[in-house]
Write an enzyme that holds these catalytic residues in place. Structure first.
Site, PDB file in Angstrom:
ATOM      1  CG  HIS A  76      16.022 -18.816  26.178  1.00 26.91           C
ATOM      2  ND1 HIS A  76      16.389 -20.086  26.543  1.00 26.91           N
ATOM      3  CD2 HIS A  76      14.989 -18.964  25.293  1.00 26.91           C
ATOM      4  CE1 HIS A  76      15.625 -20.968  25.901  1.00 26.91           C
ATOM      5  NE2 HIS A  76      14.767 -20.307  25.149  1.00 26.91           N
ATOM      6  CB  SER A  87      17.790 -19.013  32.075  1.00 23.37           C
ATOM      7  OG  SER A  87      17.912 -18.959  30.672  1.00 23.37           O
ATOM      8  CB  SER A 126      19.478 -20.355  27.096  1.00 30.01           C
ATOM      9  OG  SER A 126      18.695 -20.189  28.258  1.00 30.01           O
ATOM     10  CG  ASP A 158      10.807 -19.245  25.972  1.00 31.65           C
ATOM     11  OD1 ASP A 158      10.301 -20.223  25.395  1.00 31.65           O
ATOM     12  OD2 ASP A 158      11.736 -18.580  25.481  1.00 31.65           O
ATOM     13  CD  GLU A 172       9.123 -15.270  23.427  1.00 32.69           C
ATOM     14  OE1 GLU A 172       8.358 -14.440  23.949  1.00 32.69           O
ATOM     15  OE2 GLU A 172       9.953 -14.975  22.546  1.00 32.69           O
ATOM     16  CG  ASN A 194       4.635 -19.495  19.224  1.00 31.15           C
ATOM     17  OD1 ASN A 194       5.820 -19.308  18.978  1.00 31.15           O
ATOM     18  ND2 ASN A 194       3.873 -20.310  18.502  1.00 31.15           N
ATOM     19  CE  LYS A 234       8.064 -16.415  19.861  1.00 28.68           C
ATOM     20  NZ  LYS A 234       8.531 -17.748  19.467  1.00 28.68           N
ATOM     21  CG  ASP A 263      11.343 -15.753  18.080  1.00 32.54           C
ATOM     22  OD1 ASP A 263      11.804 -16.884  17.874  1.00 32.54           O
ATOM     23  OD2 ASP A 263      11.347 -15.236  19.206  1.00 32.54           O
ATOM     24  CG  ASN A 264       8.625 -19.364  16.232  1.00 37.79           C
ATOM     25  OD1 ASN A 264       8.832 -18.353  16.898  1.00 37.79           O
ATOM     26  ND2 ASN A 264       7.766 -20.286  16.597  1.00 37.79           N
ATOM     27  CB  CYS A 294      15.404 -20.758  13.637  1.00 38.58           C
ATOM     28  SG  CYS A 294      14.669 -21.016  15.276  1.00 38.58           S
ATOM     29  CG  HIS A 321      11.059 -24.999  24.713  1.00 41.35           C
ATOM     30  ND1 HIS A 321      11.501 -23.694  24.749  1.00 41.35           N
ATOM     31  CD2 HIS A 321      10.880 -25.375  26.008  1.00 41.35           C
ATOM     32  CE1 HIS A 321      11.567 -23.293  26.009  1.00 41.35           C
ATOM     33  NE2 HIS A 321      11.184 -24.287  26.786  1.00 41.35           N
ATOM     34  CG  HIS A 357      16.058 -16.021  17.641  1.00 41.81           C
ATOM     35  ND1 HIS A 357      16.702 -17.187  17.299  1.00 41.81           N
ATOM     36  CD2 HIS A 357      14.741 -16.309  17.655  1.00 41.81           C
ATOM     37  CE1 HIS A 357      15.797 -18.127  17.097  1.00 41.81           C
ATOM     38  NE2 HIS A 357      14.611 -17.633  17.321  1.00 41.81           N
ATOM     39  CB  SER A 389       9.664 -12.144  20.283  1.00 41.56           C
ATOM     40  OG  SER A 389      10.074 -12.727  19.068  1.00 41.56           O
ATOM     41  CD  GLN A 399       6.156 -12.765  26.368  1.00 42.17           C
ATOM     42  OE1 GLN A 399       5.338 -12.366  27.187  1.00 42.17           O
ATOM     43  NE2 GLN A 399       6.392 -14.059  26.196  1.00 42.17           N
TER      44      GLN A 399
HETATM   45  P1  NAI Z   1       5.522 -25.965  14.326  1.00 38.18           P
HETATM   46  O1  NAI Z   1       4.380 -26.695  14.924  1.00 38.18           O
HETATM   47  O2  NAI Z   1       5.283 -24.811  13.400  1.00 38.18           O
HETATM   48  O3  NAI Z   1       6.509 -26.968  13.546  1.00 38.18           O
HETATM   49  C1  NAI Z   1       6.863 -28.231  13.986  1.00 38.18           C
HETATM   50  C2  NAI Z   1       6.761 -29.158  12.771  1.00 38.18           C
HETATM   51  O4  NAI Z   1       7.310 -30.443  13.102  1.00 38.18           O
HETATM   52  C3  NAI Z   1       5.318 -29.386  12.335  1.00 38.18           C
HETATM   53  O5  NAI Z   1       5.152 -29.049  10.975  1.00 38.18           O
HETATM   54  C4  NAI Z   1       5.102 -30.881  12.578  1.00 38.18           C
HETATM   55  O6  NAI Z   1       4.238 -31.469  11.635  1.00 38.18           O
HETATM   56  C5  NAI Z   1       6.520 -31.440  12.484  1.00 38.18           C
HETATM   57  N1  NAI Z   1       6.713 -32.692  13.213  1.00 38.18           N
HETATM   58  C6  NAI Z   1       6.166 -33.087  14.396  1.00 38.18           C
HETATM   59  N2  NAI Z   1       6.610 -34.299  14.742  1.00 38.18           N
HETATM   60  C7  NAI Z   1       7.461 -34.705  13.769  1.00 38.18           C
HETATM   61  C8  NAI Z   1       8.245 -35.865  13.568  1.00 38.18           C
HETATM   62  N3  NAI Z   1       8.218 -36.862  14.457  1.00 38.18           N
HETATM   63  N4  NAI Z   1       9.013 -35.944  12.461  1.00 38.18           N
HETATM   64  C9  NAI Z   1       9.038 -34.932  11.541  1.00 38.18           C
HETATM   65  N5  NAI Z   1       8.303 -33.793  11.690  1.00 38.18           N
HETATM   66  C10 NAI Z   1       7.534 -33.678  12.783  1.00 38.18           C
HETATM   67  O7  NAI Z   1       6.411 -25.462  15.574  1.00 38.18           O
HETATM   68  P2  NAI Z   1       7.580 -24.369  15.516  1.00 38.18           P
HETATM   69  O8  NAI Z   1       7.019 -23.037  15.848  1.00 38.18           O
HETATM   70  O9  NAI Z   1       8.350 -24.570  14.292  1.00 38.18           O
HETATM   71  O10 NAI Z   1       8.430 -24.801  16.813  1.00 38.18           O
HETATM   72  C11 NAI Z   1       9.137 -26.030  16.855  1.00 38.18           C
HETATM   73  C12 NAI Z   1       9.870 -26.139  18.194  1.00 38.18           C
HETATM   74  O11 NAI Z   1      10.859 -25.117  18.292  1.00 38.18           O
HETATM   75  C13 NAI Z   1       8.991 -25.937  19.418  1.00 38.18           C
HETATM   76  O12 NAI Z   1       9.451 -26.764  20.457  1.00 38.18           O
HETATM   77  C14 NAI Z   1       9.205 -24.483  19.783  1.00 38.18           C
HETATM   78  O13 NAI Z   1       8.874 -24.213  21.125  1.00 38.18           O
HETATM   79  C15 NAI Z   1      10.673 -24.336  19.485  1.00 38.18           C
HETATM   80  N6  NAI Z   1      11.197 -23.007  19.209  1.00 38.18           N
HETATM   81  C16 NAI Z   1      12.545 -22.849  19.402  1.00 38.18           C
HETATM   82  C17 NAI Z   1      13.145 -21.655  19.136  1.00 38.18           C
HETATM   83  C18 NAI Z   1      14.598 -21.496  19.379  1.00 38.18           C
HETATM   84  O14 NAI Z   1      15.097 -20.357  19.351  1.00 38.18           O
HETATM   85  N7  NAI Z   1      15.348 -22.537  19.610  1.00 38.18           N
HETATM   86  C19 NAI Z   1      12.380 -20.497  18.622  1.00 38.18           C
HETATM   87  C20 NAI Z   1      10.981 -20.785  18.399  1.00 38.18           C
HETATM   88  C21 NAI Z   1      10.433 -21.991  18.677  1.00 38.18           C
END
Ligand code: NAI
Length: 477
Positions: free
Chosen positions: A55, A78, A83, A139, A200, A225, A230, A234-235, A239, A345, A398, A406, A410
């Protein structure tokens, strides 16, 4: 100065504004700036040619200029079509005459790319002319994926884009067909030259472990990650800040009193649920993992299934990294003007393609990245960022302080992989705990945190050193 072939941004005239915000961000990124100062003289990234796909925000500009200050050359795209902060991209291209940014850095990114443009930008960030990139900073894993698919199909046949399982993958296949026809060894050379990738996010890390498991990973990877400083910051806290920022900027709807559903209670879900509750929403969580479901319940959230709440909730936010979490049929059953958004993501958490195919459906743009979808019966829902991550599409991602954690990880990961390539056979690694603790330590002063120091006697009682690491590898924080 860069030649105009060496960048593609929305408007260079935004550079002065971008520079001002970069300067503000630098103050809020003490960890990253401390790493910059620590390694500015020794230049551990001298000789590194880093292709970045992340991003293109103000905070990322501080990351890019830190990599440059440490000796690297950098090309950037990006990792999402919505983003980019155009003023940040412009400022990085123009540079400011300092050693970090003497003549600017090639950036290929603007807010509101088409998917075709997005993949062209990724390719341009990978394309170093007569040279090859020797590091990737990724990322979500798109740059890594392009090099791997390009290598896989080199000398063979690229599958027909018409057979692709998504519109986006069809675009990737068409790009590979074209570029491999011009130069069949293009991506093989890149893969050979690349010493490693630092990744990331959760979703990108999943892709890397999958490739390693199937034996197809072509170079080593550091999983940034899963540094504690991180994903647990960050997550979660990132968020907690940027979800609500995105919803507010997109809709300005009062969140207090509304029923909000958060899909997934991982690190991102925990931050999102807390931010909505902080605004007075009544938050409901869905989960597939009994541990996370129990955590949500103990944190005071109702945990139930989509079927129970689809017709009554006001706000729906996916945080799962999974696909088809909200289907077209779900969206059809939602209340008038329900708000639907994703912060995971990739955009496949919400079935946007299915929504567009419903009979009688009409899409109206309220403003960029905010769309009203009218169903055949006349009721509507509001979809944010076309199902792509809304905190970066509708807001600016963020804030600096959390990204400082984070991005300090990196940079340390880039230094580690570039400098000690021999220590990392193909595989996926996390950074040592000492570095994680160091990153945290670098952020304490700014918050006025006073740390307690163990006595030698206490340390030996706990079986650790006074200066850490303080926890065993299996500790979960
Ligand atoms: P995580 O693995 O810690 O959490 C995901 C959760 O979703 C897990 O607990 C899992 O059991 C649950 N899950 C999976 N399928 C499901 C379903 N069908 N219904 C209900 N729950 C379900 O992963 P994290 O770190 O929370 O990341 C989640 C996503 O967010 C990833 O794609 C990651 O890359 C992205 N992300 C986005 C950020 C942003 O700024 N937008 C920042 C950090 C991560």
């Amino acid at each position: 100065t860069l030649s105009s072939d060496d960048y593609q941004v929305a408007d260079l005239g935004l550079a002065a504004f971008g520079r001002k915000e970069i300067q503000l961000a630098e103050h809020e990124m003490p960890g990253l700036m401390s790493v910059r100062r620590e390694f500015a003289a020794s230049k551990p990234l001298e000789g590194a040619r880093i292709t970045g796909s992340l991003h293109m925000t103000v905070q990322t500009a501080v990351l890019i200029e830190t990599l440059v200050a440490l000796g690297a050359r950098v090309r950037w795209a990006s990792c999402n079509i919505f983003s980019t902060q155009d003023h940040a991209a412009a400022a990085v291209v123009v540079g400011d005459g300092t050693p970090e940014s003497p003549a600017g850095v090639p950036v290929f990114a603007w807010k509101g790319e088409t998917l075709e443009e997005y993949w062209e930008c990724t390719l341009k960030a990978l394309d170093w002319g007569v040279e090859e990139p020797n590091m990737i900073l990724d990322d979500g894993g798109d740059a890594t994926m392009l090099v791997h698919k390009g290598s896989e199909f080199a000398g063979g046949v690229v599958p027909d884009p018409a057979t692709a399982d998504s519109e986006e993958f069809a675009i990737v296949l068409a790009l590979l067909q074209r570029t491999l026809a011009e130069d069949s060894e293009k991506y093989v050379r890149m893969a050979k030259s690349i010493k490693g990738v630092t990744e990331e996010t959760t979703t990108g890390v999943h892709r890397l472990y999958d490739m390693h498991k199937s034996g197809s990973l072509l170079f080593p990877a550091i999983n940034v990650n899963d540094a504690v400083t991180k994903s647990k910051f960050d997550n979660k806290y990132g968020c907690r800040h940027s979800l609500i920022d995105g919803i507010n900027r997109a809709t300005d709807v009062l969140i207090g009193g509304k029923v909000a559903v958060v899909f997934g209670y991982g690190d991102v879900g925990k931050g999102c649920a807390e931010s909505l509750r902080g605004q007075g929403a009544r938050v409901i969580v869905t989960e597939v993992d009994p541990i996370c479901a129990l955590q949500a319940a103990m944190d005071g959230y109702q945990v139930t299934t989509m079927e129970d709440v689809v017709g009554s909730a006001d706000i729906f936010i996916t945080t799962t990294g999974c696909k088809d979490v909200i289907t077209a049929d779900h969206m059809r059953q939602m209340k008038h003007q329900a708000i639907v958004g994703n912060i995971g993501h990739f955009d496949n958490e919400i079935d946007m393609a299915g929504l567009a195919e419903l009979p009688g459906i009409v899409k109206t743009e309220v403003k960029p990245q905010v769309h009203e979808w009218r169903f055949e019966d006349g009721h509507t829902i509001i979809v944010l960022s076309e199902g792509r991550l809304l905190n970066l599409g509708n807001a600016t991602g963020h804030p600096s302080f959390v990204m400082s954690n984070s991005f300090a990880n990196q940079v340390l990961a880039q230094i580690e992989l570039f400098g000690k390539t021999g220590d990392y056979p193909i595989g996926v690694y996390t950074l040592p705990k000492q570095l994680d603790e160091k990153v945290a330590r670098l952020h304490l002063d700014a918050l006025g945190v006073k740390l307690t120091t163990l006595t030698k006697d206490q340390a030996s009682y706990l079986g650790i050193e006074v200066e850490g690491p303080y926890k065993p590898e299996h500790y979960r924080y």
